[in-house]
Scaffold this active site. Structure first.
Site, PDB file in Angstrom:
ATOM      1  N   GLY A  11       0.839  -1.212  -0.059  1.00  0.00           N
ATOM      2  CA  GLY A  11      -0.021  -0.027  -0.176  1.00  0.00           C
ATOM      3  C   GLY A  11       0.948   1.426   0.003  1.00  0.00           C
ATOM      4  O   GLY A  11       2.242   1.181  -0.157  1.00  0.00           O
ATOM      5  N   PHE A  12       0.071   2.251   0.088  1.00  0.00           N
ATOM      6  CA  PHE A  12       0.963   3.807  -0.002  1.00  0.00           C
ATOM      7  C   PHE A  12       1.815   3.842   1.324  1.00  0.00           C
ATOM      8  O   PHE A  12       3.150   3.734   0.936  1.00  0.00           O
ATOM      9  CB  PHE A  12      -0.230   4.784   0.262  1.00  0.00           C
ATOM     10  N   ASP A  32       0.439  -8.415   1.168  1.00  0.00           N
ATOM     11  CA  ASP A  32      -0.819  -7.579   0.803  1.00  0.00           C
ATOM     12  C   ASP A  32      -1.770  -8.597  -0.141  1.00  0.00           C
ATOM     13  O   ASP A  32      -1.274  -9.535  -0.884  1.00  0.00           O
ATOM     14  CB  ASP A  32       0.022  -6.702  -0.131  1.00  0.00           C
ATOM     15  N   THR A  36      -6.155  -2.561  -2.225  1.00  0.00           N
ATOM     16  CA  THR A  36      -5.848  -1.073  -2.511  1.00  0.00           C
ATOM     17  C   THR A  36      -4.610  -0.843  -2.730  1.00  0.00           C
ATOM     18  O   THR A  36      -4.014   0.238  -3.117  1.00  0.00           O
ATOM     19  CB  THR A  36      -6.309  -0.187  -1.366  1.00  0.00           C
ATOM     20  N   ASP A  57      -4.511 -12.519   1.895  1.00  0.00           N
ATOM     21  CA  ASP A  57      -5.434 -11.684   2.419  1.00  0.00           C
ATOM     22  C   ASP A  57      -5.286 -12.021   4.051  1.00  0.00           C
ATOM     23  O   ASP A  57      -5.718 -12.932   4.428  1.00  0.00           O
ATOM     24  CB  ASP A  57      -6.844 -11.951   2.010  1.00  0.00           C
ATOM     25  N   LEU A  74      -0.313  -2.817   8.907  1.00  0.00           N
ATOM     26  CA  LEU A  74      -0.670  -1.428   8.422  1.00  0.00           C
ATOM     27  C   LEU A  74      -1.676  -1.853   7.188  1.00  0.00           C
ATOM     28  O   LEU A  74      -2.363  -0.739   6.756  1.00  0.00           O
ATOM     29  CB  LEU A  74       0.540  -0.781   7.717  1.00  0.00           C
ATOM     30  N   TYR A 146     -14.493   1.837   9.421  1.00  0.00           N
ATOM     31  CA  TYR A 146     -13.015   2.262   9.624  1.00  0.00           C
ATOM     32  C   TYR A 146     -12.763   2.846  10.839  1.00  0.00           C
ATOM     33  O   TYR A 146     -12.004   1.998  11.918  1.00  0.00           O
ATOM     34  CB  TYR A 146     -12.671   3.530   8.594  1.00  0.00           C
ATOM     35  N   LYS A 150     -10.877   0.312  13.725  1.00  0.00           N
ATOM     36  CA  LYS A 150      -9.739   0.563  14.335  1.00  0.00           C
ATOM     37  C   LYS A 150      -9.821   0.712  16.019  1.00  0.00           C
ATOM     38  O   LYS A 150      -8.960   0.516  16.611  1.00  0.00           O
ATOM     39  CB  LYS A 150      -9.182   2.063  13.838  1.00  0.00           C
ATOM     40  N   ARG A 187      -8.897  10.567  -1.492  1.00  0.00           N
ATOM     41  CA  ARG A 187      -8.663  11.686  -0.464  1.00  0.00           C
ATOM     42  C   ARG A 187      -8.141  12.853  -0.930  1.00  0.00           C
ATOM     43  O   ARG A 187      -7.754  13.046  -2.064  1.00  0.00           O
ATOM     44  CB  ARG A 187      -7.387  10.895   0.485  1.00  0.00           C
TER      45      ARG A 187
HETATM   46  N1  UDP Z   1     -12.310  16.508   0.642  1.00  0.00           N
HETATM   47  C1  UDP Z   1     -12.680  17.640  -0.316  1.00  0.00           C
HETATM   48  N2  UDP Z   1     -12.471  17.137  -1.608  1.00  0.00           N
HETATM   49  C2  UDP Z   1     -12.109  15.971  -1.914  1.00  0.00           C
HETATM   50  C3  UDP Z   1     -11.770  14.952  -1.009  1.00  0.00           C
HETATM   51  C4  UDP Z   1     -11.932  15.379   0.198  1.00  0.00           C
HETATM   52  O1  UDP Z   1     -12.875  18.663   0.052  1.00  0.00           O
HETATM   53  O2  UDP Z   1     -11.896  15.614  -3.307  1.00  0.00           O
HETATM   54  C5  UDP Z   1     -12.610  17.161   2.151  1.00  0.00           C
HETATM   55  C6  UDP Z   1     -13.422  15.882   2.951  1.00  0.00           C
HETATM   56  O3  UDP Z   1     -14.691  16.295   2.985  1.00  0.00           O
HETATM   57  C7  UDP Z   1     -12.627  16.380   4.445  1.00  0.00           C
HETATM   58  C8  UDP Z   1     -11.064  16.626   4.141  1.00  0.00           C
HETATM   59  O4  UDP Z   1     -10.902  16.936   2.489  1.00  0.00           O
HETATM   60  O5  UDP Z   1     -13.112  17.235   5.010  1.00  0.00           O
HETATM   61  C9  UDP Z   1     -10.235  15.503   4.051  1.00  0.00           C
HETATM   62  O6  UDP Z   1     -10.770  14.171   3.379  1.00  0.00           O
HETATM   63  P1  UDP Z   1      -9.897  12.922   3.308  1.00  0.00           P
HETATM   64  O7  UDP Z   1     -10.901  12.146   2.648  1.00  0.00           O
HETATM   65  O8  UDP Z   1      -8.469  13.248   2.575  1.00  0.00           O
HETATM   66  O9  UDP Z   1      -9.648  12.504   4.589  1.00  0.00           O
HETATM   67  P2  UDP Z   1     -10.379  12.338   5.938  1.00  0.00           P
HETATM   68  O10 UDP Z   1     -11.774  13.005   5.759  1.00  0.00           O
HETATM   69  O11 UDP Z   1     -10.486  11.020   6.197  1.00  0.00           O
HETATM   70  O12 UDP Z   1      -9.793  13.132   7.013  1.00  0.00           O
END
Ligand code: UDP
Length: 312
Positions: A11-12, A32, A36, A57, A74, A146, A150, A187
């Site tokens: 993974g990353f 892995d 993903t 898996d 991880l 998630y 965790k 993300r």
């Molecule tokens: N977010 C956004 N645009 C995107 C993806 C995410 O504005 O294309 C926002 C999301 O709603 C959150 C923040 O960025 O408020 C971080 O999102 P991410 O999915 O990276 O991580 P997490 O929410 O798990 O912290």
């Protein structure tokens, strides 16, 4: 020479962990199932001495021959996009996968290191978040697969520690980013950088006033290895304490990539945390660790990686 099992090693984050362990002379068993993770993330490690790859898996089985000094768990999809796409797999790797990792560590008399997350704090009502904060999590919402996996994993890890005297570590990560994230991971950092490089509008969820504290992957790995070596049971926050709104992140990405992209506003996902920032008191005191890569530099390095991967 230490021998370390890294679940989610393709993974990353896992691929950077495997590389850092090899660089310091450890042997690495990378495990892995490539749900993903990507074999391309570890292709450059395959010829290195001391590197083994097992496509398994870890929710189903985790058998490793020979001595093992550490099991670093991880493995887990970590993008909110995956929470909708593969929720049951996420709960399985957090529960069955953690259990099998703990049993392997117990059998081999190894250290068990759990990658947990700042998501255990949910939508935090205490800011910044110290490890003593118990969190504000919706147990049945879309993110619960998630968050609760965790939280269960942390509880199971501590149960093995108390019951079997197993040597354990728990790290809580905060929005780690960097090269080898999937371009379509979903993300915010990967989305914004890829969109900016392609001249597409940046997809901002809500009004962009929600905040996050983004940690560059090299800092994250340094902190986690310091924790592994420290003997501190944890949990320990590892992250960058500099907090940015999503709107500020968009500006930084546009600037760093010299992009002409605009911003497109889309609905905020349900239960999206409004703020997040690590209290690093324990990491500083117990590990003497501090992140050093700031956001603008981290974005530049990550953008260079995506530009090369996507031929942009
Ligand atoms: N977010 C956004 N645009 C995107 C993806 C995410 O504005 O294309 C926002 C999301 O709603 C959150 C923040 O960025 O408020 C971080 O999102 P991410 O999915 O990276 O991580 P997490 O929410 O798990 O912290």
């Amino acid at each position: 020479m230490a021998r370390t099992v890294v679940t989610g090693g393709a993974g990353f984050l896992g691929s950077h962990m495997c590389e850092a362990l090899l660089d310091r002379g450890d042997q690495v068993v990378c495990v892995d199932n490539l749900v993903t993770g990507r074999s391309s993330n570890v292709a450059h490690l395959s010829e290195r001495d001391g590197f083994e790859f097992l496509q398994v898996d870890v929710s189903e089985k985790l058998d490793v021959d020979g001595p093992v000094d550490s099991v670093m768990h991880l493995a887990s999809p970590a993008s909110p996009v995956d929470f909708d796409r593969i929720p049951i797999e996420i709960m399985q790797v957090g529960s069955y996968g953690t259990h099998l990792g703990l049993e392997l560590a117990r059998k081999k008399q190894a250290v068990f290191h759990l990658n947990s997350t700042s998501e255990v704090y949910g939508d935090p009502l205490v800011h910044p978040q110290p490890e003593t904060y118990w969190g504000n999590v919706n147990p049945i919402g879309p993110r619960s697969v998630y968050d609760e996996a965790k939280r269960f994993a942390e509880a199971l890890t501590m149960a093995f520690h108390r019951t079997h005297d197993l040597d354990v570590r728990i790290v809580r990560t905060f929005n780690t980013y960097g090269p080898r994230m999937r371009p379509d991971d979903g993300r915010v950092v990967s989305n914004f950088i890829v969109q900016a490089l392609q001249g597409e509008p940046l997809t901002m969820y809500g009004d962009g006033s929600q905040s996050r504290s983004f940690c560059y992957v090299d800092d994250q790995i340094d902190g986690q290895l310091a924790l592994l070596d420290s003997g501190y049971v944890g949990p320990v926050n590892i992250g960058n304490p500099n907090e940015f709104t999503v709107r500020e992140l968009a500006d930084k990405v546009i600037e760093a990539t010299n992009s002409s992209s605009t911003v497109e506003f889309l609905p905020l996902p349900k239960d999206d945390p409004t703020q997040r920032k690590p209290d690093l008191t324990i990491a500083r005191r117990e590990l003497g660790w501090e992140p050093s890569v700031q956001l603008a530099e981290g974005i530049e390095r990550t953008a260079a990686h995506f530009a090369a991967e996507l031929n942009l």
